[in-house]
Design a protein around this motif. Structure first.
Motif, PDB file in Angstrom:
ATOM      1  N   ASN A 116       0.829  -1.213   0.000  1.00  0.00           N
ATOM      2  CA  ASN A 116       0.000   0.000   0.000  1.00  0.00           C
ATOM      3  C   ASN A 116       0.856   1.253   0.000  1.00  0.00           C
ATOM      4  OD1 ASN A 116      -2.375  -1.419  -0.092  1.00  0.00           O
ATOM      5  ND2 ASN A 116      -2.724  -1.324   2.109  1.00  0.00           N
ATOM      6  N   VAL A 117       1.860   1.282  -0.810  1.00  0.00           N
ATOM      7  CA  VAL A 117       2.776   2.387  -1.048  1.00  0.00           C
ATOM      8  C   VAL A 117       3.823   2.564   0.062  1.00  0.00           C
ATOM      9  CG1 VAL A 117       2.953   4.823  -1.709  1.00  0.00           C
ATOM     10  CG2 VAL A 117       0.937   3.568  -2.332  1.00  0.00           C
ATOM     11  N   ALA A 118       3.607   2.028   1.240  1.00  0.00           N
ATOM     12  CA  ALA A 118       4.541   2.188   2.350  1.00  0.00           C
ATOM     13  C   ALA A 118       5.672   1.154   2.247  1.00  0.00           C
ATOM     14  CB  ALA A 118       3.830   2.017   3.681  1.00  0.00           C
ATOM     15  N   PRO A 119       6.907   1.564   2.541  1.00  0.00           N
ATOM     16  CA  PRO A 119       8.006   0.591   2.543  1.00  0.00           C
ATOM     17  C   PRO A 119       7.832  -0.409   3.684  1.00  0.00           C
ATOM     18  CG  PRO A 119       8.763   2.724   3.331  1.00  0.00           C
ATOM     19  CD  PRO A 119       7.349   2.909   2.892  1.00  0.00           C
TER      20      PRO A 119
ATOM     21  N   LYS B 215       8.663  -1.155  21.626  1.00  0.00           N
ATOM     22  CA  LYS B 215      10.060  -0.863  21.298  1.00  0.00           C
ATOM     23  C   LYS B 215      10.243  -0.314  19.890  1.00  0.00           C
ATOM     24  CE  LYS B 215      11.398  -4.688  24.244  1.00  0.00           C
ATOM     25  NZ  LYS B 215      11.962  -6.042  24.264  1.00  0.00           N
ATOM     26  N   LEU B 216       9.165  -0.237  19.125  1.00  0.00           N
ATOM     27  CA  LEU B 216       9.262   0.227  17.743  1.00  0.00           C
ATOM     28  C   LEU B 216       9.505   1.725  17.674  1.00  0.00           C
ATOM     29  CD1 LEU B 216       6.264  -1.689  16.149  1.00  0.00           C
ATOM     30  CD2 LEU B 216       8.685  -2.147  15.797  1.00  0.00           C
ATOM     31  N   PRO B 217      10.222   2.170  16.655  1.00  0.00           N
ATOM     32  CA  PRO B 217      10.370   3.610  16.448  1.00  0.00           C
ATOM     33  C   PRO B 217       9.014   4.246  16.146  1.00  0.00           C
ATOM     34  CG  PRO B 217      11.911   2.378  15.065  1.00  0.00           C
ATOM     35  CD  PRO B 217      10.980   1.390  15.684  1.00  0.00           C
ATOM     36  N   ARG B 218       8.864   5.494  16.483  1.00  0.00           N
ATOM     37  CA  ARG B 218       7.620   6.220  16.234  1.00  0.00           C
ATOM     38  C   ARG B 218       7.258   6.138  14.751  1.00  0.00           C
ATOM     39  NH1 ARG B 218       7.247  12.012  18.664  1.00  0.00           N
ATOM     40  NH2 ARG B 218       7.482  10.659  20.457  1.00  0.00           N
ATOM     41  N   GLY B 219       6.005   5.870  14.474  1.00  0.00           N
ATOM     42  CA  GLY B 219       5.518   5.774  13.098  1.00  0.00           C
ATOM     43  C   GLY B 219       5.647   4.384  12.501  1.00  0.00           C
ATOM     44  N   SER B 220       6.254   3.461  13.225  1.00  0.00           N
ATOM     45  CA  SER B 220       6.406   2.084  12.729  1.00  0.00           C
ATOM     46  C   SER B 220       5.318   1.202  13.310  1.00  0.00           C
ATOM     47  CB  SER B 220       7.767   1.522  13.149  1.00  0.00           C
ATOM     48  OG  SER B 220       8.801   2.280  12.617  1.00  0.00           O
ATOM     49  N   ARG B 221       5.042   0.103  12.622  1.00  0.00           N
ATOM     50  CA  ARG B 221       4.096  -0.861  13.141  1.00  0.00           C
ATOM     51  C   ARG B 221       4.453  -2.241  12.611  1.00  0.00           C
ATOM     52  NH1 ARG B 221      -1.192  -1.140   9.814  1.00  0.00           N
ATOM     53  NH2 ARG B 221      -0.481  -0.497   7.780  1.00  0.00           N
ATOM     54  N   VAL B 222       4.009  -3.245  13.322  1.00  0.00           N
ATOM     55  CA  VAL B 222       4.238  -4.631  12.940  1.00  0.00           C
ATOM     56  C   VAL B 222       2.881  -5.291  12.774  1.00  0.00           C
ATOM     57  CG1 VAL B 222       5.222  -6.843  13.621  1.00  0.00           C
ATOM     58  CG2 VAL B 222       6.406  -4.741  14.231  1.00  0.00           C
ATOM     59  N   VAL B 223       2.676  -5.949  11.646  1.00  0.00           N
ATOM     60  CA  VAL B 223       1.431  -6.661  11.396  1.00  0.00           C
ATOM     61  C   VAL B 223       1.740  -8.018  10.778  1.00  0.00           C
ATOM     62  CG1 VAL B 223       0.000  -4.599  11.088  1.00  0.00           C
ATOM     63  CG2 VAL B 223       1.141  -5.597   9.133  1.00  0.00           C
ATOM     64  N   ALA B 224       0.875  -8.989  11.057  1.00  0.00           N
ATOM     65  CA  ALA B 224       0.968 -10.298  10.414  1.00  0.00           C
ATOM     66  C   ALA B 224       0.077 -10.270   9.186  1.00  0.00           C
ATOM     67  CB  ALA B 224       0.541 -11.392  11.374  1.00  0.00           C
TER      68      ALA B 224
END
Length: 64
Positions: free
Chosen positions: A8-11, A41-50
Motif C-alpha cells: 500500500n505504497v509504504a516501505p 520498542k518500535l520507532p515512532r511511526g512504525s508498526r508490525v502486522v501479520a
C-alpha cells in the motif's frame, strides 16, 4: 543488492515463515505474542502486522 518491498505504497520489511507440523492458529498465536511484546520498542511511526494466511484466517473467523 537489497530488495525494497512496498505494501500500500509504504516501505516494508517482510519476514517469511512456514508452518510445518503445527496448525496455523497456534503459530499465529505465537507470532502475535511476539508482536505484542515488541510493539512498545518500535520507532515512532512504525508498526508490525501479520499478513498472508494469518491475516486471511483471522478475517474469516471474525464473529459479529
Amino acid at each position: 543488492m537489497a530488495v525494497v518491498s512496498h505494501y500500500n505504497v509504504a516501505p516494508v520489511i517482510d519476514i517469511f515463515g512456514a508452518v510445518t507440523g503445527r496448525d496455523l492458529g497456534a503459530v499465529a498465536g505465537d507470532i502475535n505474542k511476539i508482536i505484542d511484546s515488541t510493539r512498545q520498542k518500535l520507532p515512532r511511526g512504525s508498526r508490525v502486522v501479520a499478513r498472508g494466511q494469518v491475516q486471511t484466517m483471522q478475517a474469516s473467523y471474525v464473529v459479529f
